[in-house]
Scaffold this active site. Structure first.
Site, PDB file in Angstrom:
ATOM      1  CB  SER A  96      73.942  33.273  80.846  1.00 37.85           C
ATOM      2  OG  SER A  96      73.053  33.779  81.157  1.00 37.85           O
ATOM      3  CB  THR A  97      70.344  30.829  82.790  1.00 37.52           C
ATOM      4  OG1 THR A  97      68.848  32.193  82.893  1.00 37.52           O
ATOM      5  CG2 THR A  97      71.648  30.816  83.828  1.00 37.52           C
ATOM      6  N   GLY A  98      68.612  29.425  81.047  1.00 39.11           N
ATOM      7  CA  GLY A  98      66.592  29.237  79.776  1.00 39.11           C
ATOM      8  C   GLY A  98      66.178  29.157  78.857  1.00 39.11           C
TER       9      GLY A  98
ATOM     10  CG  ASP B  78      71.762  46.512  83.401  1.00 38.18           C
ATOM     11  OD1 ASP B  78      70.544  45.704  83.338  1.00 38.18           O
ATOM     12  OD2 ASP B  78      71.567  47.955  84.686  1.00 38.18           O
TER      13      ASP B  78
ATOM     14  CB  ALA C 153      63.858  36.899  82.990  1.00 38.33           C
TER      15      ALA C 153
ATOM     16  CE1 TYR D  56      52.460  29.250  80.461  1.00 42.00           C
ATOM     17  CE2 TYR D  56      52.062  30.269  82.225  1.00 42.00           C
ATOM     18  CZ  TYR D  56      53.028  29.159  81.840  1.00 42.00           C
ATOM     19  OH  TYR D  56      51.910  28.238  82.838  1.00 42.00           O
TER      20      TYR D  56
ATOM     21  CE1 TYR E 203      54.835  34.764  84.551  1.00 45.81           C
ATOM     22  CE2 TYR E 203      53.642  35.770  82.375  1.00 45.81           C
ATOM     23  CZ  TYR E 203      54.263  35.194  83.330  1.00 45.81           C
ATOM     24  OH  TYR E 203      55.667  35.878  82.471  1.00 45.81           O
TER      25      TYR E 203
ATOM     26  CB  VAL F   8      62.087  23.613  86.210  1.00 42.07           C
ATOM     27  CG1 VAL F   8      63.068  23.894  86.709  1.00 42.07           C
ATOM     28  CG2 VAL F   8      61.221  23.034  86.318  1.00 42.07           C
ATOM     29  CB  THR F   9      64.169  29.063  83.957  1.00 39.97           C
ATOM     30  OG1 THR F   9      63.073  30.197  84.630  1.00 39.97           O
ATOM     31  CG2 THR F   9      64.081  28.623  82.693  1.00 39.97           C
TER      32      THR F   9
END
Ligand code: NAD
Length: 401
Positions: free
Chosen positions: A49-51, A110, A139, A228, A238, A277-278
């Protein structure tokens, strides 16, 4: 209802339906204005749904003309409260797909649960029979284990010793920012293992196990999960921290999938992606300062990519090809432009001297701010943010009782 951004730190609690839908349409246009792709006919995107997950789904659907199933966990709109950005992104995606006659269904639930895996399998069997691509792009801050029922929470902390570094405190709406020192205590063993439970590879393997057992994998099935690595400025928080440990577990999971199912044509890959940017990345301390310096340097070098540019390049140049650029751990390297030696030398130079007095000059704060607002459908010049907007927009599955 008129919807305005409501922001605290790097959290925005509102989303603009029209702005989100238009953001998706822009990404679709980006892909449609490039050569078409070949490599997938039926894809499942977990974290769609994003990123990066959304951009992957758009690249594959509109680049390959693939049927797509998506899974995400997003907030439904209420009578006087907008849904989450990902909710409206899914609406935008399904609309764009329907306009082009492409099959697209999105399940809101979920992804870590066995019930959602079963629902997805039932849907594949009924609608598209098999899949040839699984993009695993979750994420999440929490995971309820599907067998033990235990709830794990991830931590974003260094490991071994405390970390003193710098971060940016940004007032997104006013564009004011300060560079601040930040001190983080190291994670406990329990926090490290909980983070591996949430962001590691066990759930990815469980998805492939369930899909394989149900017989819905095509003979040339590929799956990719994202990681990443970054550079030495972000390593303490990270790569060398709790998130890095979880990502090491993703490498282990890739090897487990390839060992178990490689003989039947399955290929699992890890792709190392660039910083963007997320919602997930802005929650990591230190990272927003590094990102905004990096974006300034990469834009000056003409190498900056947003999610969709990066995902289109990943599928066209790497994932769907056999001559991939892999490192000695077998990971597909998409972060080559971020880690370019000249880019990194300039980033490090700025990092050494950046403070509140020169941050606007040395970092792309305006770009970061605009990327952040865009995540929630705000900051577009073609949306009238003073007008009433219908919050009750739904995907096909959510519209049917
Ligand atoms: P994001 O926050 O934009 O997307 C997270 C997705 O996961 C959303 O679709 C959300 O709905 C979904 N999700 C979360 N919990 C869920 C659950 N329980 N069930 C179903 N869906 C759930 O994040 P992103 O930055 O695009 O991250 C995606 C992947 O890319 C992650 O593995 C991340 O580590 C990796 N990555 C990100 C960056 C970066 O700079 N953003 C760089 C390299 C790699």
């Amino acid at each position: 209802m008129v919807i305005k951004p409501r922001i605290r730190g790097f959290i925005c609690t509102t989303a603009h339906p029209i702005g989100c839908i238009k953001n998706v349409e822009d990404q679709v246009s980006y892909v449609e204005n490039r050569p078409s792709l070949q490599g997938a006919s039926n894809a499942l995107v977990v974290g769609c749904s994003t990123g990066y997950g959304l951009a992957s789904r758009i690249a594959v659907a509109f680049g390959c003309h693939a049927n797509t199933l998506g899974v995400s966990l997003e907030k439904e709109p209420e009578e006087r409260r907008p849904g989450s950005a990902g909710w409206y992104n899914n609406v935008g995606f399904e609309r764009s797909a329907a306009q082009r006659g492409l099959y697209a269904r999105t399940l809101n639930g979920d992804a870590f649960s066995s019930a959602v895996k079963r629902q997805v399998i039932t849907r594949i069997q009924a609608d598209i029979q098999t899949i040839d691509l699984l993009v695993y792009s979750l994420a999440s801050p929490v995971r309820v284990h599907p067998v033990s029922g235990e709830m794990f929470r991830s931590s974003i902390k260094p490991i071994g010793s405390p970390l003193s570094s710098r971060t940016v405190k940004l007032d997104i709406l006013r564009g004011k920012c300060e560079v601040e020192n930040i001190d983080l205590q190291p994670a406990s063993d329990e926090e490290i293992s909980a983070t591996i439970q949430v962001m590691g590879g066990e759930d990815w393997v469980l998805w492939v196990d369930a899909l394989q057992e149900a017989g819905v994998l095509s003979s040339n099935f590929k799956t990719v999960a994202y990681t990443y690595l970054g550079n030495e400025l972000t390593w303490p928080i990270y790569r060398g921290g709790t998130l890095g440990k979880a990502k090491e577990d993703l490498d282990r999971a890739r090897d487990e999938i390839n060992t178990k199912y490689g003989g039947s044509g399955v290929e699992a890959m890890i792709a190392v992606l660039k910083a963007v940017v997320t919602q997930a990345s802005t929650a990591i301390p230190v990272v927003p300062l590094y990102f905004s310096i990096l974006f300034k340097v990469m834009k000056e070098h003409g190498t900056h990519e947003d999610c969709i540019a990066h995902m289109y390049r990943m599928f066209s140049d790497q994932i769907f090809r056999s001559d991939r650029r892999v490192d000695d751990a077998g990971r597909v390297r998409m972060d080559n432009l971020e880690l370019d030696a000249d880019v990194q030398a300039e980033v490090k130079k700025s990092w050494e001297t950046i403070d509140s007095s020169n941050v606007q000059e040395l970092a792309d704060i305006t770009g970061f701010q605009s990327d952040f607002l865009k995540l929630f459908g705000f900051g577009r010049s073609d949306v009238d943010y003073e007008s009433d907007v219908d919050l009750q927009q739904r995907t096909a599955d959510q519209s049917t009782p």
